[in-house]
Design an enzyme around this catalytic site. Sequence first.
Site, PDB file in Angstrom:
ATOM      1  N   MET A 288      41.576  34.369  47.991  1.00  0.00           N
ATOM      2  CA  MET A 288      40.904  34.326  49.290  1.00  0.00           C
ATOM      3  C   MET A 288      40.236  32.972  49.484  1.00  0.00           C
ATOM      4  O   MET A 288      39.337  32.823  50.322  1.00  0.00           O
ATOM      5  CB  MET A 288      39.877  35.452  49.396  1.00  0.00           C
ATOM      6  CG  MET A 288      40.530  36.834  49.276  1.00  0.00           C
ATOM      7  SD  MET A 288      39.557  38.169  49.990  1.00  0.00           S
ATOM      8  CE  MET A 288      38.089  38.092  48.995  1.00  0.00           C
ATOM      9  N   GLY A 289      40.659  31.962  48.733  1.00  0.00           N
ATOM     10  CA  GLY A 289      40.084  30.620  48.876  1.00  0.00           C
ATOM     11  C   GLY A 289      38.717  30.512  48.235  1.00  0.00           C
ATOM     12  O   GLY A 289      38.395  31.288  47.330  1.00  0.00           O
ATOM     13  N   ALA A 290      37.912  29.539  48.725  1.00  0.00           N
ATOM     14  CA  ALA A 290      36.622  29.217  48.070  1.00  0.00           C
ATOM     15  C   ALA A 290      36.863  29.032  46.576  1.00  0.00           C
ATOM     16  O   ALA A 290      36.204  29.656  45.738  1.00  0.00           O
ATOM     17  CB  ALA A 290      35.576  30.296  48.363  1.00  0.00           C
ATOM     18  N   LEU A 291      37.814  28.169  46.270  1.00  0.00           N
ATOM     19  CA  LEU A 291      38.295  28.063  44.895  1.00  0.00           C
ATOM     20  C   LEU A 291      37.228  27.540  43.949  1.00  0.00           C
ATOM     21  O   LEU A 291      36.426  26.682  44.298  1.00  0.00           O
ATOM     22  CB  LEU A 291      39.504  27.112  44.820  1.00  0.00           C
ATOM     23  CG  LEU A 291      40.761  27.503  45.593  1.00  0.00           C
ATOM     24  CD1 LEU A 291      41.936  26.643  45.114  1.00  0.00           C
ATOM     25  CD2 LEU A 291      41.091  28.971  45.474  1.00  0.00           C
ATOM     26  N   HIS A 292      37.272  28.071  42.739  1.00  0.00           N
ATOM     27  CA  HIS A 292      36.446  27.578  41.632  1.00  0.00           C
ATOM     28  C   HIS A 292      37.369  27.425  40.426  1.00  0.00           C
ATOM     29  O   HIS A 292      38.584  27.675  40.519  1.00  0.00           O
ATOM     30  CB  HIS A 292      35.271  28.520  41.377  1.00  0.00           C
ATOM     31  CG  HIS A 292      35.653  29.959  41.221  1.00  0.00           C
ATOM     32  ND1 HIS A 292      36.472  30.414  40.200  1.00  0.00           N
ATOM     33  CD2 HIS A 292      35.360  31.045  41.978  1.00  0.00           C
ATOM     34  CE1 HIS A 292      36.637  31.712  40.314  1.00  0.00           C
ATOM     35  NE2 HIS A 292      35.991  32.122  41.394  1.00  0.00           N
TER      36      HIS A 292
ATOM     37  N   HIS B  69      39.970  30.153  39.589  1.00  0.00           N
ATOM     38  CA  HIS B  69      41.225  30.135  40.351  1.00  0.00           C
ATOM     39  C   HIS B  69      42.162  29.058  39.790  1.00  0.00           C
ATOM     40  O   HIS B  69      43.377  29.263  39.700  1.00  0.00           O
ATOM     41  CB  HIS B  69      40.959  29.838  41.830  1.00  0.00           C
ATOM     42  CG  HIS B  69      40.117  30.851  42.536  1.00  0.00           C
ATOM     43  ND1 HIS B  69      38.855  30.568  42.993  1.00  0.00           N
ATOM     44  CD2 HIS B  69      40.349  32.143  42.873  1.00  0.00           C
ATOM     45  CE1 HIS B  69      38.345  31.637  43.602  1.00  0.00           C
ATOM     46  NE2 HIS B  69      39.233  32.610  43.535  1.00  0.00           N
TER      47      HIS B  69
ATOM     48  N   LYS C  39      39.085  39.162  35.872  1.00  0.00           N
ATOM     49  CA  LYS C  39      37.763  39.278  36.500  1.00  0.00           C
ATOM     50  C   LYS C  39      37.706  40.515  37.408  1.00  0.00           C
ATOM     51  O   LYS C  39      36.715  41.235  37.444  1.00  0.00           O
ATOM     52  CB  LYS C  39      37.485  38.012  37.319  1.00  0.00           C
ATOM     53  CG  LYS C  39      36.392  38.095  38.355  1.00  0.00           C
ATOM     54  CD  LYS C  39      35.045  38.099  37.716  1.00  0.00           C
ATOM     55  CE  LYS C  39      33.886  38.089  38.688  1.00  0.00           C
ATOM     56  NZ  LYS C  39      34.104  38.480  40.036  1.00  0.00           N
TER      57      LYS C  39
ATOM     58  N   GLN D  66      41.419  45.872  40.108  1.00  0.00           N
ATOM     59  CA  GLN D  66      42.452  45.325  41.017  1.00  0.00           C
ATOM     60  C   GLN D  66      43.732  44.988  40.252  1.00  0.00           C
ATOM     61  O   GLN D  66      44.843  45.281  40.711  1.00  0.00           O
ATOM     62  CB  GLN D  66      41.903  44.071  41.701  1.00  0.00           C
ATOM     63  CG  GLN D  66      42.944  43.252  42.447  1.00  0.00           C
ATOM     64  CD  GLN D  66      42.319  42.076  43.173  1.00  0.00           C
ATOM     65  OE1 GLN D  66      41.751  42.258  44.225  1.00  0.00           O
ATOM     66  NE2 GLN D  66      42.438  40.878  42.627  1.00  0.00           N
TER      67      GLN D  66
ATOM     68  N   LEU E  53      37.201  33.281  33.515  1.00  0.00           N
ATOM     69  CA  LEU E  53      36.502  32.027  33.234  1.00  0.00           C
ATOM     70  C   LEU E  53      35.031  32.197  33.575  1.00  0.00           C
ATOM     71  O   LEU E  53      34.699  32.780  34.600  1.00  0.00           O
ATOM     72  CB  LEU E  53      37.116  30.905  34.068  1.00  0.00           C
ATOM     73  CG  LEU E  53      37.213  29.574  33.344  1.00  0.00           C
ATOM     74  CD1 LEU E  53      38.345  29.642  32.324  1.00  0.00           C
ATOM     75  CD2 LEU E  53      37.449  28.446  34.312  1.00  0.00           C
TER      76      LEU E  53
HETATM   77  P1  AMP Z   1      39.596  36.019  44.943  1.00  0.00           P
HETATM   78  O1  AMP Z   1      39.881  34.776  45.701  1.00  0.00           O
HETATM   79  O2  AMP Z   1      38.171  36.166  44.545  1.00  0.00           O
HETATM   80  O3  AMP Z   1      40.186  37.247  45.552  1.00  0.00           O
HETATM   81  O4  AMP Z   1      40.339  35.845  43.554  1.00  0.00           O
HETATM   82  C1  AMP Z   1      41.669  35.427  43.493  1.00  0.00           C
HETATM   83  C2  AMP Z   1      42.159  35.622  42.083  1.00  0.00           C
HETATM   84  O5  AMP Z   1      41.359  34.848  41.192  1.00  0.00           O
HETATM   85  C3  AMP Z   1      42.068  37.074  41.608  1.00  0.00           C
HETATM   86  O6  AMP Z   1      43.232  37.381  40.861  1.00  0.00           O
HETATM   87  C4  AMP Z   1      40.837  37.064  40.755  1.00  0.00           C
HETATM   88  O7  AMP Z   1      40.820  38.052  39.765  1.00  0.00           O
HETATM   89  C5  AMP Z   1      40.907  35.671  40.138  1.00  0.00           C
HETATM   90  N1  AMP Z   1      39.594  35.242  39.667  1.00  0.00           N
HETATM   91  C6  AMP Z   1      38.426  35.291  40.340  1.00  0.00           C
HETATM   92  N2  AMP Z   1      37.412  34.854  39.568  1.00  0.00           N
HETATM   93  C7  AMP Z   1      37.962  34.514  38.366  1.00  0.00           C
HETATM   94  C8  AMP Z   1      37.429  34.003  37.137  1.00  0.00           C
HETATM   95  N3  AMP Z   1      36.121  33.756  36.970  1.00  0.00           N
HETATM   96  N4  AMP Z   1      38.298  33.765  36.112  1.00  0.00           N
HETATM   97  C9  AMP Z   1      39.624  34.026  36.282  1.00  0.00           C
HETATM   98  N5  AMP Z   1      40.179  34.509  37.409  1.00  0.00           N
HETATM   99  C10 AMP Z   1      39.358  34.752  38.436  1.00  0.00           C
END
Ligand code: AMP
Length: 287
Positions: free
Chosen positions: A38-42, A45, A158, A162, A185
């Site tokens: 969903m973006g807002a990458l860290h 991601h 994480k 899901q 992470l």
């Molecule tokens: P989101 O954008 O939050 O829906 O996450 C997109 C993908 O990144 C999903 O598969 C999450 O499980 C994964 N994700 C989110 N946070 C982390 C993290 N801290 N470490 C690894 N994968 C993550």
Amino acid sequence: MDLKKRDCPLILRDVDALRRAVAGWRADGEIIALTPTMGALHAGHVSLVEMAKRHASRVVMSIFVNPTQFAAGEDFGAYPRSFEADVAAFGAAGGDIVFAPAVEAMYGAGFATAIHVAGPALVGLEDRTRPTHFSGVATVVAKLLNQCRPDIAVFGEKDYQQLKVIARLARDLDLDVKILAAPTLREKDGLALSSRNVYLAPAERAAAPALYGALVACAAAIRAGVGLDVALEDARRAVAKAGFIIDYVEARNAETLEPLRGVTDDPIRLLAAARLGKTRLIDNIAV
Ligand code: AMP
């Protein structure tokens, strides 16, 4: 379209363009990975992209804040958005295509279909407070997988429930894709990276690692022979003491996510969700 390796990712907004690009790669014998976000990458991601690159020669990242997985009153409108920085981070990680469809392109006029999920989607964890969430997730992930047709798709541990819902979806609907799980992470103090961590006020940010800390202590206690009920009560007490309002802190079968029955040799996963002020955090670890 130029399908050679590019310095910066190609940004595509419509399904036909994505399908053409992927078909071109496939004709060249490339292996294609999709990382839905969903973006807002860290950095979490980015670690998904790195895992994807170890298993595939091309990586597509979808960036789509999916309205159907948010309930009324949740943070859909306020969800952090940082598209340009996301594209740059994905490009720096070696990603090839950002697929960022508009909501209207994903859910056109008359859209009337949703995937009904049970099994790991209906075990009283996230679904307890977010009963429509996983149907929204499953529906959008099925669409993205069908739009991209990747060989593999990478999801983070994480969001452990899901991950299990999507693995089940892929098996049950015979989707021709391999689902890979990437480890969580964390910040140095243990807090799981999350796009929602930006909501935390400084004092909340300081308290937030207690959630992971309680899970680690709980796992160690269980491994040392402390009974599940006692270990979980200690964890709940520690999480509440740090200022969280707890949604759940549970030990479950790591595969089915069903409650554990008595003493068991089954692999155990500890899963928690709790709120610090307005921010809801989730985390999980293996025992
Ligand atoms: P989101 O954008 O939050 O829906 O996450 C997109 C993908 O990144 C999903 O598969 C999450 O499980 C994964 N994700 C989110 N946070 C982390 C993290 N801290 N470490 C690894 N994968 C993550």
